[in-house]
Design an enzyme around this catalytic site. Structure first.
Site, PDB file in Angstrom:
ATOM      1  N   GLU A 181      -8.345   2.918  11.026  1.00  0.00           N
ATOM      2  CA  GLU A 181      -7.735   1.631  11.386  1.00  0.00           C
ATOM      3  C   GLU A 181      -6.811   1.765  12.600  1.00  0.00           C
ATOM      4  OE1 GLU A 181      -5.961   0.247   7.706  1.00  0.00           O
ATOM      5  OE2 GLU A 181      -7.923  -0.002   6.762  1.00  0.00           O
ATOM      6  N   TYR A 187     -12.191  -5.058   8.458  1.00  0.00           N
ATOM      7  CA  TYR A 187     -12.487  -5.382   7.047  1.00  0.00           C
ATOM      8  C   TYR A 187     -13.945  -5.126   6.694  1.00  0.00           C
ATOM      9  CZ  TYR A 187      -7.927  -7.526   6.058  1.00  0.00           C
ATOM     10  OH  TYR A 187      -6.596  -7.750   5.825  1.00  0.00           O
ATOM     11  N   THR A 247      -2.385  -6.731  -4.186  1.00  0.00           N
ATOM     12  CA  THR A 247      -3.047  -7.724  -3.322  1.00  0.00           C
ATOM     13  C   THR A 247      -2.787  -9.150  -3.816  1.00  0.00           C
ATOM     14  OG1 THR A 247      -4.794  -6.128  -2.897  1.00  0.00           O
ATOM     15  CG2 THR A 247      -5.300  -8.427  -2.396  1.00  0.00           C
ATOM     16  N   ASN A 273      -1.496 -13.068   2.101  1.00  0.00           N
ATOM     17  CA  ASN A 273      -0.565 -12.226   1.352  1.00  0.00           C
ATOM     18  C   ASN A 273       0.309 -11.376   2.277  1.00  0.00           C
ATOM     19  OD1 ASN A 273      -2.503 -10.485   2.218  1.00  0.00           O
ATOM     20  ND2 ASN A 273      -3.055  -9.665   0.207  1.00  0.00           N
ATOM     21  N   ARG A 286       5.018  -8.732  -1.284  1.00  0.00           N
ATOM     22  CA  ARG A 286       4.162  -9.824  -1.772  1.00  0.00           C
ATOM     23  C   ARG A 286       4.767 -10.480  -3.010  1.00  0.00           C
ATOM     24  NH1 ARG A 286      -1.147  -6.086  -1.000  1.00  0.00           N
ATOM     25  NH2 ARG A 286      -1.797  -6.776   1.070  1.00  0.00           N
ATOM     26  N   ARG A 331       2.136   1.014   0.420  1.00  0.00           N
ATOM     27  CA  ARG A 331       1.364   0.136  -0.479  1.00  0.00           C
ATOM     28  C   ARG A 331       2.205  -0.310  -1.666  1.00  0.00           C
ATOM     29  NH1 ARG A 331      -4.064  -0.834   0.563  1.00  0.00           N
ATOM     30  NH2 ARG A 331      -4.598  -1.023  -1.627  1.00  0.00           N
ATOM     31  N   HIS A 370      -0.867  -6.099   5.409  1.00  0.00           N
ATOM     32  CA  HIS A 370      -1.967  -5.179   5.090  1.00  0.00           C
ATOM     33  C   HIS A 370      -1.452  -3.767   5.307  1.00  0.00           C
ATOM     34  CE1 HIS A 370      -5.785  -3.010   5.235  1.00  0.00           C
ATOM     35  NE2 HIS A 370      -5.257  -2.382   6.268  1.00  0.00           N
ATOM     36  N   LYS A 417       0.473 -10.192   8.894  1.00  0.00           N
ATOM     37  CA  LYS A 417      -0.602 -11.159   9.113  1.00  0.00           C
ATOM     38  C   LYS A 417      -0.048 -12.484   9.655  1.00  0.00           C
ATOM     39  CE  LYS A 417      -3.277  -9.039   5.378  1.00  0.00           C
ATOM     40  NZ  LYS A 417      -3.991  -9.294   4.111  1.00  0.00           N
TER      41      LYS A 417
HETATM   42  P1  CMP Z   1      -5.585  -6.625   2.383  1.00  0.00           P
HETATM   43  O1  CMP Z   1      -4.700  -5.702   1.634  1.00  0.00           O
HETATM   44  O2  CMP Z   1      -5.408  -6.776   3.840  1.00  0.00           O
HETATM   45  O3  CMP Z   1      -7.106  -6.211   2.076  1.00  0.00           O
HETATM   46  C1  CMP Z   1      -8.175  -7.115   2.018  1.00  0.00           C
HETATM   47  C2  CMP Z   1      -7.726  -8.526   2.115  1.00  0.00           C
HETATM   48  O4  CMP Z   1      -8.649  -9.472   1.641  1.00  0.00           O
HETATM   49  C3  CMP Z   1      -6.513  -8.745   1.222  1.00  0.00           C
HETATM   50  O5  CMP Z   1      -5.398  -8.101   1.743  1.00  0.00           O
HETATM   51  C4  CMP Z   1      -6.444 -10.254   1.169  1.00  0.00           C
HETATM   52  O6  CMP Z   1      -5.852 -10.821   2.341  1.00  0.00           O
HETATM   53  C5  CMP Z   1      -7.930 -10.591   1.145  1.00  0.00           C
HETATM   54  N1  CMP Z   1      -8.408 -10.835  -0.242  1.00  0.00           N
HETATM   55  C6  CMP Z   1      -8.547  -9.935  -1.227  1.00  0.00           C
HETATM   56  N2  CMP Z   1      -9.027 -10.513  -2.348  1.00  0.00           N
HETATM   57  C7  CMP Z   1      -9.200 -11.828  -2.043  1.00  0.00           C
HETATM   58  C8  CMP Z   1      -9.683 -12.961  -2.760  1.00  0.00           C
HETATM   59  N3  CMP Z   1     -10.085 -12.841  -4.031  1.00  0.00           N
HETATM   60  N4  CMP Z   1      -9.724 -14.151  -2.127  1.00  0.00           N
HETATM   61  C9  CMP Z   1      -9.332 -14.254  -0.840  1.00  0.00           C
HETATM   62  N5  CMP Z   1      -8.864 -13.206  -0.101  1.00  0.00           N
HETATM   63  C10 CMP Z   1      -8.796 -12.022  -0.682  1.00  0.00           C
END
Ligand code: CMP
Length: 134
Positions: free
Chosen positions: A126, A49, A91, A112, A102, A85, A115, A9
């Site tokens: 995807e 998303y 996450t 974070n 992470r 993962r 993805h 990202k």
């Molecule tokens: P990702 O694994 O790409 O999948 C969904 C994304 O949403 C996640 O990583 C974060 O970047 C974002 N995300 C998930 N939960 C939250 C949250 N509570 N607040 C802000 N961003 C979030």
């Protein structure tokens, strides 16, 4: 052979962590079979998303991901979805194991760093979005 879609990202790109993160996947023995770097459109990120479209953080998430350069990759290998993962970690970086990407490098739930697809079916959906050229 299973495939997964990984995104480094904008925070990973801005923090100059591309090489380090790619190294972690490669040192594990995984094979990167496609890689490109570009600034994704809002439409692409919204489609990516779509399952989060009703979440309160959706608009901020789309703005963040479409606001900078992203490095998109396809990684192949046995059980690659689960493996990547695990390497990425939870996450929420506060919950992520310290040895994960992470856990080691991120602090924010939104920014974070990485993805990865959550199932082989999501991976194929995807991959079509991020690598429409095939
Ligand atoms: P990702 O694994 O790409 O999948 C969904 C994304 O949403 C996640 O990583 C974060 O970047 C974002 N995300 C998930 N939960 C939250 C949250 N509570 N607040 C802000 N961003 C979030």
């Amino acid at each position: 052979m299973e495939r997964t879609l990984v995104l480094l990202k904008p925070d990973a790109v801005e923090r100059r962590l591309i090489g380090r993160i790619l190294g972690i996947y490669e040192e594990k023995g995984l094979k990167i079979t496609a890689l490109k770097m570009f600034k994704p459109s809002r439409e692409l990120v919204e489609a990516h998303y779509v399952e989060h479209k009703d979440k309160p953080f959706f608009h901020e998430l789309v703005a963040y991901l479409s606001g900078g350069m992203v490095c998109a990759l396809i990684i192949e290998g046995e059980n690659v979805v689960r493996t990547v993962r695990k390497i990425n970690g939870a996450t929420d970086p506060a919950e992520a194991e310290m040895g994960s990407i992470r856990g080691q490098f991120a602090l924010s739930k939104q920014e974070n760093l990485v993805h990865a697809s959550d199932s082989p079916e999501s991976a194929e959906r995807e991959i079509k979005l991020w690598f429409p050229e095939g």
